[in-house]
Design a protein around this motif. Structure first.
Motif, PDB file in Angstrom:
ATOM      1  N   GLU A 143      -0.036   6.781  -8.723  1.00 53.96           N
ATOM      2  CA  GLU A 143      -0.869   5.738  -8.173  1.00 53.96           C
ATOM      3  C   GLU A 143      -2.211   5.770  -8.900  1.00 53.96           C
ATOM      4  OE1 GLU A 143       0.634   6.454  -4.534  1.00 53.96           O
ATOM      5  OE2 GLU A 143       1.562   4.526  -4.985  1.00 53.96           O
ATOM      6  N   ALA A 177      -5.993   4.719  -8.561  1.00 53.29           N
ATOM      7  CA  ALA A 177      -6.866   4.258  -7.481  1.00 53.29           C
ATOM      8  C   ALA A 177      -8.328   4.491  -7.824  1.00 53.29           C
ATOM      9  CB  ALA A 177      -6.503   4.972  -6.183  1.00 53.29           C
ATOM     10  N   SER A 223     -11.986  -0.179  -2.309  1.00 57.36           N
ATOM     11  CA  SER A 223     -10.885   0.786  -2.432  1.00 57.36           C
ATOM     12  C   SER A 223      -9.710   0.034  -3.019  1.00 57.36           C
ATOM     13  CB  SER A 223     -10.525   1.366  -1.062  1.00 57.36           C
ATOM     14  OG  SER A 223      -9.428   2.253  -1.210  1.00 57.36           O
ATOM     15  N   VAL A 255      -6.016   0.198  -5.089  1.00 59.89           N
ATOM     16  CA  VAL A 255      -4.868   1.053  -5.436  1.00 59.89           C
ATOM     17  C   VAL A 255      -3.848   0.213  -6.193  1.00 59.89           C
ATOM     18  CG1 VAL A 255      -3.045   2.588  -4.585  1.00 59.89           C
ATOM     19  CG2 VAL A 255      -5.154   2.333  -3.261  1.00 59.89           C
ATOM     20  N   SER A 293      -6.566  -1.750   2.039  1.00 65.31           N
ATOM     21  CA  SER A 293      -6.057  -1.449   0.723  1.00 65.31           C
ATOM     22  C   SER A 293      -4.544  -1.557   0.737  1.00 65.31           C
ATOM     23  CB  SER A 293      -6.481  -0.039   0.356  1.00 65.31           C
ATOM     24  OG  SER A 293      -6.260   0.164  -0.982  1.00 65.31           O
ATOM     25  N   LYS A 315      -0.857  -1.607  -1.252  1.00 63.80           N
ATOM     26  CA  LYS A 315      -0.373  -0.950  -2.460  1.00 63.80           C
ATOM     27  C   LYS A 315       1.066  -1.359  -2.706  1.00 63.80           C
ATOM     28  CE  LYS A 315       0.737   3.312  -1.661  1.00 63.80           C
ATOM     29  NZ  LYS A 315       0.629   4.739  -1.597  1.00 63.80           N
ATOM     30  N   GLY A 359      -4.596  -4.419  -5.321  1.00 63.21           N
ATOM     31  CA  GLY A 359      -5.440  -3.579  -4.478  1.00 63.21           C
ATOM     32  C   GLY A 359      -6.111  -4.386  -3.399  1.00 63.21           C
ATOM     33  N   ASN A 372      -4.843   7.639  -2.389  1.00 62.47           N
ATOM     34  CA  ASN A 372      -5.878   6.607  -2.522  1.00 62.47           C
ATOM     35  C   ASN A 372      -7.141   7.279  -3.046  1.00 62.47           C
ATOM     36  OD1 ASN A 372      -7.896   7.182  -0.104  1.00 62.47           O
ATOM     37  ND2 ASN A 372      -5.835   7.641   0.611  1.00 62.47           N
TER      38      ASN A 372
END
Ligand code: KG4
Ligand code: ZN
Length: 383
Positions: free
Chosen positions: A12, A14, A30, A32, A131, A133, A139, A351
């Motif tokens: 991931e 982030a 934030s 991701v 957030s 994903k 994101g 994250n």
């Protein structure tokens, strides 16, 4: 103080921007980008593909995070990145970017242990789910949210795809390892059993979905190492594998057979596993397996809380996303008069907000890293 953090320990990518002072914290961004789709066809994470994708997504997420935060990267006070544990070739990317930004703008740099990010995430409160994903670079942006900076003594269960551990937390950066898995992590057991059953990756959400409405008592799976502070989940996985042929199901990875989903079965019944058309069997199997994991996690966590005389239990990591685990841990804690905190659902899986939070708390407590510090794929939480 405003900090930007990057998390690239696995698959991931982030980025998060968090501002904090004594009165509270505000998460400005934030982002991701999930790579699940890129690795799914290989049945696991391919390190080189992960690195290449981090290189593609990280610059885009940095741009998006800066514009969501209505700031320029040069205006931030510090740059942080996960430096372990994780895949070396993935960790290097996030750490190198954070170091480059810190050197370029003459700001502070801080390397953060991924497990500490998870461990502190239950204290990141009043968060608004923001957030998402799902698709690469899909994101989200957090508006205003507050986080609590006081880390109360607690027993913390971190359960993810790579780790399962119990930690006695006395305060920030004051951790004692109570127990850890001697073989598979809880999330890994979910992933491997899901694969055996022909379900998708990651396995945890799949098993949780099929377990709904299933009978958790139908199959009596082992609860290993009760009485010890360590965990073991490989016996449970083997028990599922041995059970399958007895109930007429061929595990997806043996004898050249393959697991199929119900939809695939409907398209081509000749390739079916028996439970593909027996929903009840699949639901009972998933519920019984899930309950075996939950029993072990709940029992050991509550016992540790009593032994270490804390009145707070916290859970974090991808497996803590499991609603049934959260419910049963909450009930078991309240029966013993222990407070229970879990990470907000969107903070359970990987994250950068949790890394930014750990970084901010550490920076405020006077910690700082040198840019010559290297990543460590096996970085321990407690040295
Ligand atoms: O924390 P995380 O995103 O990555 C690591 O640091 O490993 O955790 C991923 C793990 C996977 O093994 C996944 O199957 C598991 O968390 N997981 C779940 C659930 N959602 C994710 N396990 C059980 N139930 C879930 N709902
Ligand atoms: Zn993780």
């Amino acid at each position: 103080m405003t900090v930007l953090a990057l998390e690239t320990s696995c698959d991931e990518t982030a980025v998060a921007i968090l501002r904090g002072d004594r009165s509270g914290h505000e998460l400005f961004a934030s982002e991701v980008a999930s790579q699940i789709a890129a690795h799914e066809k290989y049945g696991g994470i391919v390190p080189e593909i992960a690195s290449r994708n981090h290189l593609i997504y990280a610059p885009r997420l940095l741009d998006r995070a800066a514009s969501a935060a209505k700031t320029r990267l040069s205006e931030l006070d510090a740059f942080a990145a996960t430096t372990g544990p994780g895949l070396a070739s993935s960790l290097m990317i996030g750490a190198s970017i954070a170091k480059g930004l810190a050197i370029g703008f003459g700001k502070r740099y801080l390397g953060i242990n991924h497990l500490e990010g998870h461990l502190l995430s239950p204290f990141f409160v009043d968060a608004t789910p923001s957030s998402r994903k799902s698709e690469p670079c899909d994101g989200g942006v957090a508006s205003t949210m507050r986080a609590q900076g006081d880390i109360k003594p607690n027993v913390s269960l971190i359960a993810s795809g790579g780790h399962t551990m119990l930690v006695a937390v006395r305060g920030l950066a004051n951790y004692q390892l109570i127990g850890h898995t001697v073989d598979d992590a809880a999330g890994e057991a979910f992933d491997k059993v899901a694969k055996m059953l022909g379900l998708g990756y990651p396995g945890g959400p799949e098993i949780e979905k099929y377990a709904r409405g299933g009978d958790p008592k139908r199959f009596d799976f082992p609860r290993s190492m009760l009485g010890s502070e360590n965990f073991s989940f490989s016996g449970l996985k083997t028990a599922v594998r041995y059970l399958l042929p007895k109930i007429g199901v061929i595990p997806s990875e043996v004898e050249g057979s393959r697991g199929v989903t119900k939809e695939e079965f409907q398209r081509d019944p000749s390739t079916a596993l028996r439970f593909a058309w027996d929903n009840k069997l699949l639901a009972d199997l998933c519920a019984s397996f899930q309950q075996a994991i939950i029993d072990v996690l709940v029992t050991k966590t509550i016992e540790a809380a009593q032994k270490y005389r804390v009145d707070l239990v916290t859970i974090s990591g991808g497996v803590s996303f499991n609603q049934e685990l959260r419910r049963q841990m909450r009930d078991a804690s309240s029966r013993k008069g222990i407070e229970f905190k879990s990470a907000e659902p969107w903070l359970c899986t990987d994250n950068a907000a949790m890394i930014a939070f750990a970084a901010l708390l550490r920076l405020r407590a006077g910690f700082e890293s040198h840019v010559t510090e290297e990543i460590d794929p096996n970085l321990a939480l407690v040295l």
